[in-house]
Design a protein around this motif. Sequence first.
Motif, mmCIF file in Angstrom:
data_model
loop_
_atom_site.group_PDB
_atom_site.id
_atom_site.type_symbol
_atom_site.label_atom_id
_atom_site.label_comp_id
_atom_site.label_asym_id
_atom_site.label_seq_id
_atom_site.Cartn_x
_atom_site.Cartn_y
_atom_site.Cartn_z
ATOM 1 N N ALA A 82 0.800 -1.223 0.000
ATOM 2 C CA ALA A 82 0.000 0.000 0.000
ATOM 3 C C ALA A 82 0.832 1.271 0.000
ATOM 4 O O ALA A 82 0.280 2.364 0.162
ATOM 5 C CB ALA A 82 -0.955 0.005 1.188
ATOM 6 N N PRO A 107 -2.220 -3.139 -3.581
ATOM 7 C CA PRO A 107 -3.556 -3.466 -3.076
ATOM 8 C C PRO A 107 -4.488 -3.826 -4.223
ATOM 9 O O PRO A 107 -4.222 -3.522 -5.391
ATOM 10 C CB PRO A 107 -4.010 -2.169 -2.396
ATOM 11 C CG PRO A 107 -2.759 -1.385 -2.175
ATOM 12 C CD PRO A 107 -1.834 -1.755 -3.283
ATOM 13 N N VAL A 111 -9.603 -1.294 -3.580
ATOM 14 C CA VAL A 111 -9.020 -0.449 -2.539
ATOM 15 C C VAL A 111 -8.375 0.788 -3.146
ATOM 16 O O VAL A 111 -8.483 1.898 -2.605
ATOM 17 C CB VAL A 111 -7.979 -1.246 -1.728
ATOM 18 C CG1 VAL A 111 -7.283 -0.348 -0.715
ATOM 19 C CG2 VAL A 111 -8.648 -2.418 -1.023
ATOM 20 N N LEU A 112 -7.709 0.608 -4.283
ATOM 21 C CA LEU A 112 -7.019 1.729 -4.920
ATOM 22 C C LEU A 112 -7.972 2.738 -5.539
ATOM 23 O O LEU A 112 -7.625 3.911 -5.674
ATOM 24 C CB LEU A 112 -6.079 1.212 -6.015
ATOM 25 C CG LEU A 112 -4.792 0.540 -5.551
ATOM 26 C CD1 LEU A 112 -4.081 -0.085 -6.745
ATOM 27 C CD2 LEU A 112 -3.882 1.551 -4.860
ATOM 28 N N GLU A 114 -11.444 3.222 -4.707
ATOM 29 C CA GLU A 114 -12.577 3.699 -3.924
ATOM 30 C C GLU A 114 -12.281 5.047 -3.278
ATOM 31 O O GLU A 114 -11.250 5.201 -2.613
ATOM 32 C CB GLU A 114 -12.930 2.692 -2.825
ATOM 33 C CG GLU A 114 -13.630 1.454 -3.322
ATOM 34 C CD GLU A 114 -13.977 0.503 -2.184
ATOM 35 O OE1 GLU A 114 -14.761 -0.425 -2.425
ATOM 36 O OE2 GLU A 114 -13.451 0.699 -1.070
ATOM 37 N N PHE A 116 -12.313 7.804 -0.449
ATOM 38 C CA PHE A 116 -12.281 7.631 0.998
ATOM 39 C C PHE A 116 -12.413 8.987 1.649
ATOM 40 O O PHE A 116 -11.724 9.942 1.278
ATOM 41 C CB PHE A 116 -10.978 6.946 1.432
ATOM 42 C CG PHE A 116 -11.001 6.452 2.847
ATOM 43 C CD1 PHE A 116 -11.574 5.225 3.154
ATOM 44 C CD2 PHE A 116 -10.457 7.198 3.876
ATOM 45 C CE1 PHE A 116 -11.602 4.750 4.465
ATOM 46 C CE2 PHE A 116 -10.471 6.737 5.185
ATOM 47 C CZ PHE A 116 -11.045 5.507 5.473
ATOM 48 N N ALA A 121 -11.411 9.478 8.095
ATOM 49 C CA ALA A 121 -10.049 9.227 8.572
ATOM 50 C C ALA A 121 -9.765 10.041 9.834
ATOM 51 O O ALA A 121 -9.184 9.542 10.799
ATOM 52 C CB ALA A 121 -9.041 9.557 7.480
ATOM 53 N N GLY A 189 -6.532 5.526 7.319
ATOM 54 C CA GLY A 189 -6.865 5.666 5.905
ATOM 55 C C GLY A 189 -6.429 6.965 5.263
ATOM 56 O O GLY A 189 -6.955 7.339 4.215
ATOM 57 N N TRP A 191 -4.008 7.513 3.574
ATOM 58 C CA TRP A 191 -3.421 7.217 2.267
ATOM 59 C C TRP A 191 -4.477 6.833 1.231
ATOM 60 O O TRP A 191 -4.190 6.746 0.040
ATOM 61 C CB TRP A 191 -2.432 6.046 2.386
ATOM 62 C CG TRP A 191 -3.086 4.772 2.834
ATOM 63 C CD1 TRP A 191 -3.408 4.426 4.110
ATOM 64 C CD2 TRP A 191 -3.530 3.696 2.009
ATOM 65 N NE1 TRP A 191 -4.016 3.190 4.146
ATOM 66 C CE2 TRP A 191 -4.098 2.719 2.865
ATOM 67 C CE3 TRP A 191 -3.490 3.451 0.636
ATOM 68 C CZ2 TRP A 191 -4.634 1.523 2.378
ATOM 69 C CZ3 TRP A 191 -4.027 2.253 0.155
ATOM 70 C CH2 TRP A 191 -4.589 1.310 1.030
ATOM 71 N N ARG A 192 -5.701 6.615 1.701
ATOM 72 C CA ARG A 192 -6.756 6.099 0.820
ATOM 73 C C ARG A 192 -7.296 7.178 -0.093
ATOM 74 O O ARG A 192 -7.216 8.369 0.175
ATOM 75 C CB ARG A 192 -7.900 5.528 1.663
ATOM 76 C CG ARG A 192 -7.560 4.336 2.512
ATOM 77 C CD ARG A 192 -7.484 3.056 1.714
ATOM 78 N NE ARG A 192 -8.742 2.753 1.051
ATOM 79 C CZ ARG A 192 -9.756 2.101 1.624
ATOM 80 N NH1 ARG A 192 -9.635 1.679 2.877
ATOM 81 N NH2 ARG A 192 -10.864 1.848 0.949
ATOM 82 N N ASN A 194 -9.154 7.658 -4.464
ATOM 83 C CA ASN A 194 -9.269 7.097 -5.812
ATOM 84 C C ASN A 194 -7.978 7.380 -6.577
ATOM 85 O O ASN A 194 -7.803 8.458 -7.146
ATOM 86 C CB ASN A 194 -10.472 7.696 -6.536
ATOM 87 C CG ASN A 194 -10.629 7.114 -7.935
ATOM 88 O OD1 ASN A 194 -9.945 6.147 -8.293
ATOM 89 N ND2 ASN A 194 -11.504 7.690 -8.720
ATOM 90 N N TRP A 195 -7.088 6.403 -6.596
ATOM 91 C CA TRP A 195 -5.799 6.551 -7.268
ATOM 92 C C TRP A 195 -5.833 6.018 -8.703
ATOM 93 O O TRP A 195 -4.811 6.014 -9.391
ATOM 94 C CB TRP A 195 -4.721 5.825 -6.467
ATOM 95 C CG TRP A 195 -4.485 6.451 -5.134
ATOM 96 C CD1 TRP A 195 -4.993 6.058 -3.932
ATOM 97 C CD2 TRP A 195 -3.697 7.615 -4.862
ATOM 98 N NE1 TRP A 195 -4.576 6.894 -2.923
ATOM 99 C CE2 TRP A 195 -3.772 7.859 -3.468
ATOM 100 C CE3 TRP A 195 -2.934 8.473 -5.656
ATOM 101 C CZ2 TRP A 195 -3.113 8.921 -2.857
ATOM 102 C CZ3 TRP A 195 -2.271 9.529 -5.050
ATOM 103 C CH2 TRP A 195 -2.368 9.739 -3.674
#
Length: 268
Positions: A82, A107, A111-112, A114, A116, A121, A189, A191-192, A194-195
Amino acid sequence: MTEPLLLIHPVGVGLSSRFWERFRRSWRDRDESRLLLAPDLLGCGEAPMQKRAITVEDWVAPLEQQLRALDDGPVVLVSQGASLPIALSLIERAPDLVSRLVTISPPGWRVLSEPFSLQRAQQLWGVLFSGPIGSLFYRYARRRAFLRSFSEKNLFAEPESVDEEWLSTLEQGSAPMASRWAVFSFLAGFWRGNWEPQLCSLSIPVLVVFGRDATGIGRSRRWDDADERIATFKSKLPRAEIRTISGRNVLPFESAEACVETLQSWLC
């Protein structure tokens, strides 16, 4: 000119740049000419540890500073797990500093991609992690028994691969209680996000390396298995090179020689 490798370690209990030591030993046995850079991310190892939530941008800024100070041309980014968003953010922030990307055990695509909530967080940080509950949890999570159990269930394909080197590294890395702030920033989260746009728009060469026994971390019916994950990455990143080697989720440690061989053959 041979491009240096910038190795970005994962964030977790006891993890730091020492995660790459077995990988680096294996690399040196084959090639002593390429520079391997393995910095500690903020809040980990020898890097500063402060009681605050750490974002991807916070992790990226020192990496950019180090590369600009090095002034040795663009590097090959190698991210583990991650830490991929950290690599993507660095590419977006300083594209002139990166020539290629290697992402090991990334990931799952869900996960990448979605979105967030930053508010969520911050709530997790405030309610669970920044107070007494977080302190108690970290004291429990850094116990050898927990580290072994978690590693066997989530990280390694073979339980016997969870050896003394791995466990002692995690114990030593998690000994400072201040090391919990980086871990909690990850768990909350920060780091979360939509990447997917950043990953799919890359114009540089990309290598994706999966373990044949790759899984999600923890328990969830929503997580994809290795075959599904590989198929998704192939469809989303048709120009990327995607390879599999033995192992599960910590390939640079569990399958160091195979991991090094894969990267070196791709870089040639």
